[in-house]
Write a protein that holds these residues in place. Structure first.
Motif, PDB file in Angstrom:
ATOM      1  N   LYS A   1     -16.291   0.355   4.201  1.00 20.85           N
ATOM      2  CA  LYS A   1     -15.712  -0.584   3.296  1.00 20.85           C
ATOM      3  C   LYS A   1     -16.343  -1.898   3.446  1.00 20.85           C
ATOM      4  O   LYS A   1     -15.787  -3.047   2.908  1.00 20.85           O
TER       5      LYS A   1
ATOM      6  N   LEU B   1      -7.213   5.552  -6.509  1.00 22.37           N
ATOM      7  CA  LEU B   1      -7.943   4.431  -5.474  1.00 22.37           C
ATOM      8  C   LEU B   1      -8.971   5.559  -4.721  1.00 22.37           C
ATOM      9  O   LEU B   1      -9.895   5.147  -4.162  1.00 22.37           O
ATOM     10  N   TYR B   2      -8.476   6.821  -4.315  1.00 20.44           N
ATOM     11  CA  TYR B   2      -9.180   7.605  -3.374  1.00 20.44           C
ATOM     12  C   TYR B   2      -9.899   8.799  -4.064  1.00 20.44           C
ATOM     13  O   TYR B   2     -10.392   9.591  -3.402  1.00 20.44           O
TER      14      TYR B   2
ATOM     15  N   HIS C   1      -3.118   6.810  -5.094  1.00 15.90           N
ATOM     16  CA  HIS C   1      -4.126   7.545  -4.415  1.00 15.90           C
ATOM     17  C   HIS C   1      -5.129   8.318  -5.240  1.00 15.90           C
ATOM     18  O   HIS C   1      -6.144   8.086  -5.004  1.00 15.90           O
TER      19      HIS C   1
ATOM     20  N   PRO D   1       0.984  -1.192   0.090  1.00 16.30           N
ATOM     21  CA  PRO D   1       0.203  -0.082   0.104  1.00 16.30           C
ATOM     22  C   PRO D   1       0.779   1.324  -0.036  1.00 16.30           C
ATOM     23  O   PRO D   1       1.888   1.312   0.847  1.00 16.30           O
TER      24      PRO D   1
ATOM     25  N   ARG E   1      -6.505  -1.101   1.902  1.00 12.49           N
ATOM     26  CA  ARG E   1      -6.894  -0.583   0.626  1.00 12.49           C
ATOM     27  C   ARG E   1      -7.722  -1.821   0.060  1.00 12.49           C
ATOM     28  O   ARG E   1      -8.356  -1.444  -0.943  1.00 12.49           O
ATOM     29  N   ASP E   2      -7.325  -2.993   0.140  1.00 14.18           N
ATOM     30  CA  ASP E   2      -8.199  -4.037  -0.420  1.00 14.18           C
ATOM     31  C   ASP E   2      -9.341  -4.517   0.260  1.00 14.18           C
ATOM     32  O   ASP E   2     -10.253  -5.384  -0.145  1.00 14.18           O
TER      33      ASP E   2
ATOM     34  N   GLN F   1      -5.314   3.637   4.755  1.00 11.44           N
ATOM     35  CA  GLN F   1      -4.662   3.489   3.578  1.00 11.44           C
ATOM     36  C   GLN F   1      -3.826   1.865   3.524  1.00 11.44           C
ATOM     37  O   GLN F   1      -3.723   1.374   2.532  1.00 11.44           O
TER      38      GLN F   1
END
Length: 856
Positions: free
Chosen positions: A277, A658-659, A655, A232, A342-343, A339
């Protein structure tokens, strides 16, 4: 059936062995099962697109719910129970026809179980790779190792006795990956126990996977699915990180352990974060038996500075323990933990000890000129918190409008006294809500009531000048009301860009605020501020006084910056000319001053690189360090500096992906772009003059002048304070920049191209029709001149009330142009006449941006 299949393998290999063009033979349908044909027929009825990520294989692939596992509709399950490599080849044209973005292949277990020779299996896999490369060269192929098997379950004996052959095939697949143009993914090692067999925790029959096995599979291929790094990417990077073997399962860890009430708010924030999540956890006070758990606790964390924000994060297979000296430190650690997961299934084991380099890590928004809704502000505050920024500088009053409600004086926020967004302001309740919203995220809101300058809105509303006796009395009354209404430790007074006609004004105001228990901040250079007022630097002017405290905002105004430039210059800055905070240098604040009007509030985020700059600033202000001076580009000769930036850019791009997928994030990979700068050529003031690099047959040689990046600034409009790549730029010269890039296919490609990224603070003119800029710049792709955009407001004279529309490459549609297979050449022509602009609103920033954009 097995005999016929063996015959087919031999027939297939003989058929293909002599071909350079891969032509797949027609295969008799009876060789494959009814289920196989059912699945192939079904796949053929489904839509396919170039965005698809295809998982291709046998029953092990077939058994996964890939879309739900990854929460991504791009993933397509193309597994067929019982399939073999010959079956993959038979249905490969159907897969290739969709031109998917990625294919994840896992095949071979059934081949070996049917005694297909390992060499035959390998040749078929290599043929699969060759055919895909031929038919859909932009598709990325990932060949996954065959999973281990386990004999202890006494099932699938023909499969589970092939452990040695599986290992040999995997070794060959890994060894020959480069030659066959695929990426090898080793799943075997993670799934194997100490005996090299499929670990019992991942299976219930020795061959197929349970839910836990699919969870691990997701964790292992996640970086390849989303094109991110294997570990990550952490921003800001912690001060100390040690990666360890193993991982913590979020699905097994159902509890957050926190004793007492002190950390209950942080525990609840973590619970909500995990819930978002899809991970449901409970908050308890004691760990239960041997169940994995997450624990938040106060303890002693040794940090060289700012221990109140320090934390330690320990992740093992059994627990995640977050320890800090204060609740603020716990909050910081939660952002890092977020962070790490992430998965959303597994957290890599690690030990992190972290603390900030600077205590003041700020972001400033000017809402006086362009109002922003509370919802948009909260979006930005959330991102600040995510990246451990802790100061929200809120510029509330301006010449354009006064945006803070003062109940006693409603005329301040009356529509008739505003020039833009008339009637838009923040009520007392909204302001209190924003202050609390920040406080809940360990961010201090610093309101700026700008006095005595930038006060035309005050004058319109109140009918008096601020520096008059009547005006001073009103300002004191207003500031007293602000101090008594809002629980904030600081009041920013502004104090800059004004002629001081009443030398008693600022001393009187600061004295009042200090008596009311507030700390004060003012711009430097500015007015006659008190010694105990913190100076916020916005320009280099005069020596610093040892008895004063400073916040650095010099060359941190991103409204003046090109997006790609902003990340490079901020990431490499040495904030406050210090590598870490001191008693004198508290830290820094980066600012958004969008002076020009906008059509909609989101344009401030689209036209200014808010989020890319925020991440670069977050890392630099947390990590410390940096390089002295204000630079716009990295020289290719600065190898260490370039390598450090490349590492950051990889994390930044992760990032972004993903974000920030649904948010404006104007950035593209640029650290691999190297330009040869050719020149100078004396043009005598004729910017159209043609020189050797434009002429047919010119072959550029290695130039001593090079630059790295998508945006290259030859000379900044603040030269020599801010340096470009040319040490001694000259007027009436032409330079050229040359680079090349590779394309796997002949296609149409998108480019960011621009030559004058207009500052959002100057009232600069828009380009004239048929030009890129007013300097005569041009760009050639494979010797073909690229046409400038058809500007919506070609030749628009600078006007602060005329919003920018398409003048910046980051907020207009990219340029599209044909490229051919192989190397493609870019030549950029960069003439200049005078370095003096037509007026101060049109400064000459000698620069260009050319970036071939990635399709992923």
């Amino acid at each position: 059936m097995i005999t016929r299949l063996l015959f087919f393998f031999c027939f297939l290999l003989c058929t293909l062995s002599g071909w350079s063009q891969i032509v797949l033979p027609a295969t008799p349908d009876p060789l494959f099962s009814t289920y196989y044909h059912q699945r192939v027929s079904h796949f053929g009825s489904l839509p396919a697109s170039a965005k698809d990520i295809v998982f291709l294989g046998n029953s092990i692939t077939d058994g996964a719910e890939w879309v739900e596992l990854f929460t991504d509709n791009r993933l397509k399950n193309r597994g067929i129970s019982g399939d073999v490599s010959a079956g993959i080849l038979h249905r490969l044209p159907q897969i290739a026809a969709g031109k998917p973005a990625k294919i994840f292949l896992l095949i071979g277990t059934n081949d070996l179980a049917r005694n297909i020779p390992a060499d035959s299996l390998l040749k078929n896999i290599y043929r699969i790779a060759a055919y895909l490369r031929q038919e859909t060269p932009l598709t990325k192929l990932f060949v996954q190792s065959i999973l281990p098997v386990n004999t202890a379950f006494n099932k699938f004996a023909r499969h589970t006795n092939k452990g040695d052959q599986i290992r040999k095939v995997n070794a060959q697949l890994q060894q020959n990956a480069l030659a066959n143009h695929y990426t090898f993914i080793d799943l075997f090692a993670a799934f194997a126990n100490e005996k090299g067999e499929l670990a019992a925790t991942f299976t219930n029959d020795g061959l197929h996977l349970t839910g836990k096995g699919y969870t691990l599979w997701k964790h292992l291929v996640y970086p390849y699915v989303f094109g991110v790094e294997s570990r990550p990417a952490l921003i800001p990077v912690p001060q100390k990180t040690q990666w360890l073997p193993g991982y913590f399962s979020l699905l097994a860890g159902k509890t957050i352990v926190v004793k007492g009430k002190t950390l209950k708010p942080e525990a609840e924030q973590l619970r909500q974060l995990l819930g978002a999540k899809g991970i449901s956890v409970k908050i308890i006070e004691e760990a239960k038996g041997n169940e994995p758990f997450i624990e938040l606790r106060l303890g002693k964390i040794n940090a060289p500075q700012y221990p109140e924000e320090a934390y330690q994060l320990e992740v093992t297979a059994k627990k995640v323990v977050l320890t800090a000296n204060t609740a603020h430190g716990i909050f910081n650690g939660i952002q890092t933990l977020s962070q790490l997961i992430r998965d959303n299934v597994l957290v890599d084991a690690c030990l992190i000890t972290d603390w900030p380099a600077f205590s003041w890590r700020g972001y400033m928004v000017d809402v006086g000129r362009n109002f922003q809704s509370v919802a948009l502000l909260k979006q930005q505050i959330d991102k600040m918190a995510q990246y451990k920024l802790n100061i929200f500088h809120f510029h509330l009053t301006e010449d354009i409008a006064w945006r803070l409600q003062i109940p006693k004086y409603p005329q301040l926020t009356a529509p008739e006294h505003m020039l833009r967004n008339k009637g838009a302001y923040y009520s007392v309740s909204e302001m209190k809500d924003l202050i609390q919203y920040c406080r809940d995220r360990y961010i201090t809101l610093v309101p700026e009531i700008d006095v005595p300058g930038h006060s035309a809105a005050f004058v319109r509303a109140m009918g008096v000048e601020m520096q008059s006796p009547e005006g001073l009395a009103l300002v004191k009354e207003i500031l007293t009301d602000v101090c008594q209404t809002y629980d904030v430790p600081y009041i920013h007074l502004g104090g800059d860009e004004v002629k001081i006609t009443n030398p008693d004004f600022l001393p009187a105001v600061t004295s009042l605020l200090h008596r009311l228990g507030k700390k004060t901040i003012g711009w430097e250079p500015g007015g006659n501020l008190a010694d105990n007022t913190i100076r916020q630097l916005w320009m280099t002017e005069g020596p610093r006084q040892p008895n004063l405290k400073y916040i650095d905002s010099r060359h941190l105004y991103i409204n003046h910056m090109d997006p790609l430039e902003s990340v490079i210059t901020i990431y490499n800055r040495q904030l406050g000319d210090a590598i870490q905070g001191t008693e004198q240098v508290l830290g820094a604040t980066f600012c958004v001053w969008h002076d020009r009007n906008v059509l909609k509030e989101e344009d401030v985020l689209h036209m200014n690189p808010v989020y890319p700059a925020m991440l670069a600033f977050a890392e630099r202000s947390w990590q410390g360090g940096g390089y002295s001076g204000w630079i716009t580009n990295i020289k290719s000769s600065a190898s260490q500096q370039l390598q450090v930036f490349k590492d950051f850019e990889k994390r930044l791009l992760e990032h972004q992906k993903l974000y920030f997928a649904s948010l404006p994030f104007s950035y593209a990979a640029q650290s691999e772009l190297k330009w040869e700068l050719l020149g100078p050529f004396k043009n005598g003031g004729d910017v159209a003059q043609v020189f050797a690099p434009e002429k047919k047959g010119f072959k550029p040689e290695n130039s001593p002048f090079t630059a790295v990046g998508g945006t290259v600034v030859l000379r900044h409009f603040w030269h020599p304070l801010v340096t470009g790549v040319l040490e001694n730029p000259e007027e009436n010269t032409t330079w050229y920049a040359y680079t090349r890039f590779w394309s796997d296919v002949s296609t149409t490609k998108k480019f960011w191209i621009g030559f004058n990224n207009l500052s959002r603070s100057y009232n600069s003119n828009s380009p004239v029709e048929g030009t890129w800029d007013n300097r005569g710049s041009a760009v050639f792709l494979n010797n073909q001149l690229l046409t400038p955009p058809q500007w919506q407001r070609a030749g628009q004279k600078g006007n602060g009330e005329a919003p920018l529309l398409d003048e910046g490459y980051e907020y207009r549609a990219p340029i599209t142009a044909p490229v051919h297979k192989g190397w493609n050449k870019i030549l950029v022509k960069l003439p200049v006449k005078s370095f003096k602009g037509s007026d101060w609103q049109n400064p000459v920033k000698w620069m260009f941006t050319v970036v071939p954009l990635s399709e992923e």
